[in-house]
Design an enzyme around this catalytic site. Structure first.
Site, PDB file in Angstrom:
ATOM      1  N   SER A 155      -5.051  -0.379  -2.933  1.00 25.27           N
ATOM      2  CA  SER A 155      -5.513   1.007  -2.451  1.00 25.27           C
ATOM      3  C   SER A 155      -6.514   1.184  -1.841  1.00 25.27           C
ATOM      4  O   SER A 155      -7.737   0.453  -2.102  1.00 25.27           O
ATOM      5  CB  SER A 155      -5.854   1.985  -3.872  1.00 25.27           C
ATOM      6  OG  SER A 155      -6.168   3.142  -3.654  1.00 25.27           O
ATOM      7  N   GLU A 156      -6.718   1.897  -0.843  1.00 21.74           N
ATOM      8  CA  GLU A 156      -7.920   1.892   0.133  1.00 21.74           C
ATOM      9  C   GLU A 156      -9.132   2.656  -0.434  1.00 21.74           C
ATOM     10  O   GLU A 156      -9.993   2.625   0.033  1.00 21.74           O
ATOM     11  CB  GLU A 156      -7.467   2.546   1.533  1.00 21.74           C
ATOM     12  CG  GLU A 156      -7.094   4.088   1.544  1.00 21.74           C
ATOM     13  CD  GLU A 156      -5.675   4.122   1.477  1.00 21.74           C
ATOM     14  OE1 GLU A 156      -4.861   3.274   0.920  1.00 21.74           O
ATOM     15  OE2 GLU A 156      -5.051   5.033   2.141  1.00 21.74           O
ATOM     16  N   SER A 157      -8.890   3.043  -1.694  1.00 24.33           N
ATOM     17  CA  SER A 157     -10.022   3.337  -2.321  1.00 24.33           C
ATOM     18  C   SER A 157     -11.004   2.423  -2.955  1.00 24.33           C
ATOM     19  O   SER A 157     -12.051   2.692  -3.325  1.00 24.33           O
ATOM     20  CB  SER A 157      -9.680   4.427  -3.720  1.00 24.33           C
ATOM     21  OG  SER A 157      -8.712   3.528  -4.390  1.00 24.33           O
ATOM     22  N   ASN A 185       0.928  -1.251   0.001  1.00 25.73           N
ATOM     23  CA  ASN A 185      -0.034  -0.168   0.096  1.00 25.73           C
ATOM     24  C   ASN A 185       0.912   1.115  -0.077  1.00 25.73           C
ATOM     25  O   ASN A 185       1.890   1.297   0.802  1.00 25.73           O
ATOM     26  CB  ASN A 185      -0.867   0.046   0.976  1.00 25.73           C
ATOM     27  CG  ASN A 185      -1.591   1.220   1.225  1.00 25.73           C
ATOM     28  OD1 ASN A 185      -1.280   2.435   1.394  1.00 25.73           O
ATOM     29  ND2 ASN A 185      -3.076   0.871   1.188  1.00 25.73           N
TER      30      ASN A 185
END
Lengths: 223, 233
Positions: free
Chosen positions: A51-53, A28
């Site tokens: 990706s934390e999206s 990440n």
């Protein structure tokens, strides 16, 4: 004067970070210098960016005119679609982080302490801070690499004995890669492993606010 | 109730919103934002809303649509709970209102927000999380050790309304999303008394492959169809 000597630029820091990413690992990237790392993955090596999206196996940034409005990274930049992607919701995204499934996170920092404490979400007197997902990454990723400039805008050390800014995570940092050096965080303290070309160990120590042990194998910055 | 979920307009879907309501707003960095619902909400005669969203502020070319910042600018909101009020240096209306004392801002780590919402939606009493142990986010909260690691008790969040964005709904409220515009939709939809989904299109039952449904219709109470720049096509 040490201050006037040339330092490595952000791309070179990112290039050095990329060498640390394990082949086949889940990684990440935070915002800032870390975002640049995806452009320098070692040839022949495959890194799966999280990706934390809400996307796993992010591709490189999209070219102008080819943006997909439903495909971005955590910094809001458009990504290229690649085969083998997976989408997920935000709770799952953080379960991946907190549950110890992410091998490495690369984050920026305001300060890193001698004990590997990380402060990267708030500067005093600057609004309410920007915690985002940093605290989750600091708590959950198996390894935390900090990619940052060695000193702040006033040329004050960002590597310090104790963090004075609000803490993101205690003892979480494993490696610090700056425009001057590569420093490993160990149970015994900070160990200087690599020094930027043209710089001496003493000059790096002079710009560091905590005592550095010097590795027996200390060498020039490896790219 | 599984029937009568499709509303003719965003205004009608929001007609019973009230002063002081707690509203979850889906979307991440301008993606998957329920723009038509936010725009309609900005015209409702309500005040003192609490808005929970992550992050509140889009950036760059994604910011053309109606977002939380514009809702706050309309004066309907008195509190925002978010991991990221705005991208550093943006100096948006959010930060301006906060400095002027018109807007209360509570910062919460993003993964903590996700689990608090999931706990709310799943009917849990709370969750112990390792995030924030030993930091200022621990202050005033119960802590416990698990396998030698300190964890902080975080309480569930239940909201009055959730406004989410999906690509397609069927008449029963089953939702599918597009790309990573999914982000907060599934978890927020679970955590509100009334979840309103803005979708690009509504199909008959059978029009969605049940293997592909991401948010089952039991979590969705109202649907409006409205196109827009983001959140699926």
């Amino acid at each position: 004067m040490a201050e006037q000597k040339a330092r490595l630029d952000r791309d070179v820091i990112a290039m050095r970070v990329a060498k640390e990413l394990p082949d086949g690992g889940y990684v990440n990237l935070g915002i800032g210098i870390p975002t640049l790392v995806s452009g320098f993955v070692t040839e022949g090596s495959m890194v799966f960016f999280h990706s934390e999206s809400g996307v796993l196996n992010c591709g490189p940034l999209a070219e102008e005119g080819h943006e997909d409005i439903d495909l971005i990274n955590a910094g809001g930049q458009f990504l290229q679609p690649v085969p083998g992607m997976a989408f997920f919701n935000s709770a799952e995204g953080f379960a991946m982080i907190r549950g110890g499934h992410v091998d490495v996170t690369v984050l920026g920092a305001h300060q890193v302490s001698a004990k590997g404490d990380l402060a990267n979400w708030m500067l005093p007197d600057r609004g309410v801070g920007n915690i985002g997902g940093a605290m989750d990454l600091a708590a959950g990723a198996k390894a935390v690499i900090v990619a940052m400039e060695h000193t702040d805008r006033e040329n004050q050390p960002k590597i310090v004995q104790e963090c004075t800014y609000p803490i993101t995570g205690h003892g979480c940092v494993t490696l610090v890669i700056t425009d001057l050096a590569v420093i490993r965080c160990t149970a015994q303290g900070l160990v200087l492993e690599e020094v930027a070309p043209g710089w001496t160990v003493a000059e790096v120590q002079a710009l560091t606010g905590a005592k550095l042990a010097v590795s027996a194998q200390v060498k020039e910055y490896q790219l | 109730m599984a029937k009568g979920k499709v509303y003719p307009s965003a205004e009608q879907a929001l007609a019973d919103i009230f002063d002081g309501a707690v509203v979850l707003v889906g979307g991440f960095a301008g993606q998957g934002v329920p723009e038509a619902l936010l725009e309609a909400l900005s015209r409702q005669a309500v005040k003192d809303l609490t808005c929970i969203c992550s992050p509140a502020m889009p950036r760059g070319r994604q910011s053309s649509g109606f977002d939380v910042a514009r809702l706050v600018a309309s004066g309907r909101v008195s509190k925002v709970i978010t991991p990221l009020l705005e991208y550093p240096g943006a100096n948006s209306v959010l930060e301006q209102q906060r400095r002027a004392g018109q807007l209360t801002v509570e910062v919460v780590p993003q993964g903590v927000l996700a689990e608090r919402l999931r706990a709310g939606g799943a009917g849990l009493g709370g969750v112990f999380l390792p995030n924030g142990a030993g930091t200022r986010f621990e202050e005033g909260k119960e802590t416990r050790e698990f396998d030698g690691q300190r964890a902080v008790l975080e309480l569930p969040i239940r909201a009055d309304f959730a406004l989410v964005r999906a690509q397609t709904a069927d008449l029963f409220g089953n939702l599918i999303y597009q790309g990573d515009a999914r982000n907060w939709g599934p978890v927020m939809a679970m955590a509100a008394a009334i979840t309103i989904a803005q979708v690009d299109r509504v199909v008959e039952p059978g029009g969605l492959d049940p293997e592909r449904v991401i948010t089952p219709g039991i979590f969705v109470h109202r649907i409006i169809a409205a196109g827009g720049a983001t959140g699926g096509r």
